[in-house]
Scaffold this motif. Structure first.
Motif, PDB file in Angstrom:
ATOM      1  N   ASN A   1      -7.343  -8.401  -0.947  1.00 15.14           N
ATOM      2  CA  ASN A   1      -7.407  -6.972  -0.658  1.00 15.14           C
ATOM      3  C   ASN A   1      -7.564  -6.791   0.852  1.00 15.14           C
ATOM      4  O   ASN A   1      -8.073  -7.661   1.544  1.00 15.14           O
ATOM      5  CB  ASN A   1      -8.591  -6.350  -1.392  1.00 15.14           C
TER       6      ASN A   1
ATOM      7  N   LEU B   1      -1.521  -6.014   0.319  1.00 20.92           N
ATOM      8  CA  LEU B   1      -2.304  -6.733  -0.668  1.00 20.92           C
ATOM      9  C   LEU B   1      -1.463  -7.858  -1.269  1.00 20.92           C
ATOM     10  O   LEU B   1      -0.240  -7.839  -1.162  1.00 20.92           O
ATOM     11  CB  LEU B   1      -2.753  -5.790  -1.785  1.00 20.92           C
TER      12      LEU B   1
ATOM     13  N   SER C   1       0.244  -1.276   0.493  1.00 19.41           N
ATOM     14  CA  SER C   1      -0.793  -0.380  -0.006  1.00 19.41           C
ATOM     15  C   SER C   1      -0.492   1.060   0.431  1.00 19.41           C
ATOM     16  O   SER C   1       0.253   1.286   1.380  1.00 19.41           O
ATOM     17  CB  SER C   1      -2.120  -0.858   0.564  1.00 19.41           C
TER      18      SER C   1
END
Lengths: 168, 270
Positions: free
Chosen positions: B112, B121, B159
């Motif tokens: 993450n 990610l 993301s």
């Protein structure tokens, strides 16, 4: 000679792995991360093959980039610092450097601190400028670079104190 | 000729520096443009393998909170199921409708990232699980991002906390849509831009995905409106959207494949 090579190989791998797995997930106050993989470049032996040294720095930066999915920002900053290192060695250590007898374990603490601080700051400014990649957020970039530099410098000093071999 | 070779030999360090520096700048520029092919990503077997083996251990530490999240989702789905007015007859399965429009694959996030400007990610599913570029990724609480690169067993996700990401989203009450962007400031807020001025915008309203881009189905939750203002030309609203997802704590996600996407893109390209 052989032990020097193995020490630096181990250091290379260890710093890349710890950077990817530990230091990049600290996120102090939301966004401040230290980048202590710089220690490899800072304390590479002074008597060296410069081309090999620059190439190794590039490789280290690229490894970190691969783990962080950040394109080539760490590679660029690392190569720049590796290329500029002799200038800062000369200006901070002066004559000891000129005679090529420098040993990072037994130089003065003050000059060591300035040496680490200069190179870290340059590295981080390049790093965060490339990361943001826009002139409109220059204040935010400099702010990030400043805070991360402080963190990295503190961590580098601590790590050198912990892992220095005491020869008294 | 002799002089050129001499010049190269004399300045070999500087030339090597220049070469390596421009290579890294090239990689950097590539990483800033959306969906360009790049060689340096964490979906390869080395970095993916390292992240996966570390994640095998570290996922135990968040077991309790992840269980909580899964229990909450189960609870929500159960209440939907038993309160639904449509009665399903289990003795009859219509096989023509058995394959839905969207195919879901569960996955785990093994890396993450939320503190950079362009966060990417890494997931533990790849080409072997028929994951391809441009599939959507959601969690039980809402939208996460879009698949970027895939290797045999791993995939990277752009993301929503990425300044190059752009996802179509709309207001839940009306069908006014805009695009979801991120300004890089806080991992809790994203910005929805280009909402028409006539749209009835209120603080606290829900934002969902619009389904226009055919990556996400319509109705995936995004967040609630925190505040809003007109842009400089005073024609469009820019909304500050508070995400339902806690992007700093992600583990179990679902990858969405729109089965009809090739057909839709084909139609649009004609």
């Amino acid at each position: 000679m052989n032990s020097v090579i193995s020490i630096h190989t181990i250091r290379f791998i260890l710093l890349a792995i710890t950077q990817a797995l530990i230091f990049n997930h600290i996120n102090f106050l939301g966004y401040i991360n230290p980048y202590p993989y710089l220690l490899f470049i800072l304390f590479y032996p002074v008597k060296n093959n410069r081309m090999l040294f620059i190439f190794l720095s590039f490789l280290l930066g690229l490894t970190v980039d691969m783990f962080l999915d950040s394109g080539g920002i760490h590679a660029a900053a690392s190569v720049l610092v590796a290329y500029a290192r002799p200038i800062f060695l000369k200006s901070t250590f002066g004559t000891i450097y000129e005679y090529q007898t420098i040993k990072f374990n037994n130089v003065e603490f003050g000059s060591k601190l300035t040496y680490i601080a200069f190179l870290t700051t340059i590295h981080h400014i390049v790093l965060f400028t490339l990361e943001t990649f826009s002139t409109s957020k220059i204040i935010l970039t400099l702010q990030k670079a400043l805070f991360s530099s402080i963190f990295t410098i503190l961590l580098c000093i601590l790590l050198t104190i912990i892992f220095s071999r005491n020869k008294t | 000729m002799q002089q050129i070779i001499n010049f190269i030999i004399r300045n070999k360090t500087f030339l090597l520096f220049l070469l390596l520096f421009s290579i890294s700048i090239f990689f950097t520029i590539q990483s800033h443009s959306y969906h360009k092919s790049k060689f340096i990503n964490s979906a390869n077997f080395l970095t993916g393998g390292v992240y996966n083996s570390v994640n095998n251990i570290s996922e135990y530490f968040s077991l309790k909170s992840q269980n909580q999240i899964l229990a909450e989702e189960n609870n929500r789905l159960k209440s939907l199921l038993y309160n639904s007015s449509i009665k399903t007859d289990t003795s009859f399965v219509d096989s023509t409708k058995f394959n839905g429009l969207y195919r879901f694959t569960p996955a785990n996030i093994i890396k993450n990232s939320y503190s950079l400007n362009n966060n990417i990610l890494t997931l533990n599913k790849g080409k072997n699980d028929s994951i391809k570029e441009d599939f959507g990724v959601i969690s039980s609480k809402g939208i996460i991002g879009i698949i970027d690169k895939t290797s045999a067993n791993y995939a990277t996700v752009i993301s929503i906390l990425n300044t190059t990401s752009q996802i179509s989203a709309q207001l839940k009450n009306t069908n006014h849509y805009g695009s979801l962007k991120w300004n890089g400031n806080s991992p809790e807020f994203v910005q929805l831009v280009d909402i028409q001025k006539v749209a009835p915008v209120k603080v606290g309203d829900t934002i969902i995905t619009s389904g226009i881009s055919s990556i996400f189905p319509k109705g995936i939750l995004v967040g609630t409106i925190q505040d809003f203002k007109l842009d400089d030309a005073e024609n469009y609203y820019t909304l500050n959207v508070e995400l339902f997802n806690d992007m700093t704590n992600l583990e179990h996600v679902h990858i969405i494949e729109n089965v009809d996407k090739p057909e839709i893109t084909n139609l649009l390209n004609e």
